[in-house]
Write a protein that holds these residues in place. Sequence first.
Motif, PDB file in Angstrom:
ATOM      1  N   UNK A 193     -36.502 -10.530  10.802  1.00  0.00           N
ATOM      2  CA  UNK A 193     -36.301  -9.737  11.908  1.00  0.00           C
ATOM      3  C   UNK A 193     -35.855  -8.082  11.664  1.00  0.00           C
ATOM      4  N   UNK A 194     -35.575  -8.054  10.478  1.00  0.00           N
ATOM      5  CA  UNK A 194     -35.122  -6.420   9.983  1.00  0.00           C
ATOM      6  C   UNK A 194     -36.122  -6.267   8.753  1.00  0.00           C
ATOM      7  N   UNK A 195     -35.607  -6.766   7.653  1.00  0.00           N
ATOM      8  CA  UNK A 195     -36.104  -6.440   6.348  1.00  0.00           C
ATOM      9  C   UNK A 195     -36.643  -7.625   5.599  1.00  0.00           C
ATOM     10  N   UNK A 207     -30.687  -7.585   6.356  1.00  0.00           N
ATOM     11  CA  UNK A 207     -30.481  -6.698   7.722  1.00  0.00           C
ATOM     12  C   UNK A 207     -30.017  -5.652   7.401  1.00  0.00           C
ATOM     13  N   UNK A 208     -30.050  -4.546   8.417  1.00  0.00           N
ATOM     14  CA  UNK A 208     -29.679  -3.181   8.345  1.00  0.00           C
ATOM     15  C   UNK A 208     -28.050  -3.166   8.299  1.00  0.00           C
ATOM     16  N   UNK A 209     -27.453  -2.216   7.986  1.00  0.00           N
ATOM     17  CA  UNK A 209     -26.249  -1.951   7.923  1.00  0.00           C
ATOM     18  C   UNK A 209     -25.559  -2.079   9.275  1.00  0.00           C
ATOM     19  N   UNK A 210     -24.523  -2.781   9.558  1.00  0.00           N
ATOM     20  CA  UNK A 210     -23.844  -3.385  10.738  1.00  0.00           C
ATOM     21  C   UNK A 210     -24.168  -4.412  11.015  1.00  0.00           C
ATOM     22  N   UNK A 211     -25.220  -5.458  10.524  1.00  0.00           N
ATOM     23  CA  UNK A 211     -25.634  -6.564  10.973  1.00  0.00           C
ATOM     24  C   UNK A 211     -25.516  -7.651   9.722  1.00  0.00           C
ATOM     25  N   UNK A 212     -25.289  -8.805  10.130  1.00  0.00           N
ATOM     26  CA  UNK A 212     -25.706  -9.928   8.931  1.00  0.00           C
ATOM     27  C   UNK A 212     -26.431 -11.002   9.350  1.00  0.00           C
ATOM     28  N   UNK A 213     -27.062 -11.578   8.222  1.00  0.00           N
ATOM     29  CA  UNK A 213     -28.150 -12.591   8.345  1.00  0.00           C
ATOM     30  C   UNK A 213     -27.677 -13.901   9.209  1.00  0.00           C
ATOM     31  N   UNK A 216     -30.114 -18.995   9.900  1.00  0.00           N
ATOM     32  CA  UNK A 216     -31.543 -19.436   9.929  1.00  0.00           C
ATOM     33  C   UNK A 216     -32.316 -18.640   8.881  1.00  0.00           C
ATOM     34  N   UNK A 217     -31.469 -17.697   8.221  1.00  0.00           N
ATOM     35  CA  UNK A 217     -32.097 -16.872   7.117  1.00  0.00           C
ATOM     36  C   UNK A 217     -33.081 -16.174   7.502  1.00  0.00           C
ATOM     37  N   UNK A 218     -33.444 -15.629   8.760  1.00  0.00           N
ATOM     38  CA  UNK A 218     -34.528 -14.719   9.212  1.00  0.00           C
ATOM     39  C   UNK A 218     -33.742 -13.804  10.206  1.00  0.00           C
ATOM     40  N   UNK A 219     -32.940 -14.088  10.983  1.00  0.00           N
ATOM     41  CA  UNK A 219     -32.558 -13.387  12.222  1.00  0.00           C
ATOM     42  C   UNK A 219     -31.444 -12.485  11.648  1.00  0.00           C
ATOM     43  N   UNK A 220     -31.218 -11.428  12.372  1.00  0.00           N
ATOM     44  CA  UNK A 220     -29.955 -10.481  12.040  1.00  0.00           C
ATOM     45  C   UNK A 220     -29.025 -10.883  13.400  1.00  0.00           C
TER      46      UNK A 220
END
Length: 221
Positions: A193-195, A207-213, A216-220
């Motif tokens: 989803x992010x990086x 994930x970008x700062x302010x998000x956590x993975x 499912x190891x893909x979405x943030x």
Amino acid sequence: AVMLVELFFQAACVSLFFPGCQGRVYPGRKKPASFAVERRRVGPHVCFSGFGSGCCPGWMLSPGSGQCTLPLCSFGCGSGLCIAPNLCSCPDGEQSITCPEPPGTCGEYGCDLSCNHGGCQEVARVCPLGFSMVETANGIRCTDIDECLSAACEGLCVNTEGGFVCECGPGMQLSADRHSCQDTDECLATPCQHRCKNSIGSYRCSCRPGYHLHGNRHSCV
């Protein structure tokens, strides 16, 4: 009386070939060809009989000249050349009624006879590429060679009928040489989803700062 003498003289000319008779041969009639002239005209090795002329025994017409100049060797000359009736010139320089056959050219599996409307010839017994030949009680059998016993696959080798293919594991792809493996860049398919960070045989999402993975190891989140 003069007429009778003239007729008698002409008859004598025909039967006795008097020298002075040449001038009295009827115009337009050709002299009969002599044996020597006929022999030179048709070529050498010509034999005459009551039925006409033909090639003497042991000779046949040469396709090029149409003359009886081709010798026949009824026993065959093998690896040599027929130079006269039943006389062969052999590769070793000897002359004989026949020559030994040359060594076989069919290889380790021997020969088969291939026949068609043009005649028969010996051909090598071979199996298709990727197969080996096995002699059995019923003849010849071609069996598949397992190339994977000696194939240089970097990944997995899969034997096929007549060949083999190399395969690579997850996250890897087969190189252009069809033997080695190279990494697949999974990030090109944007699975994250992010990086996305590619690694050998795999990838990892972040994930970008302010998000956590997400789990499912893909979405943030």
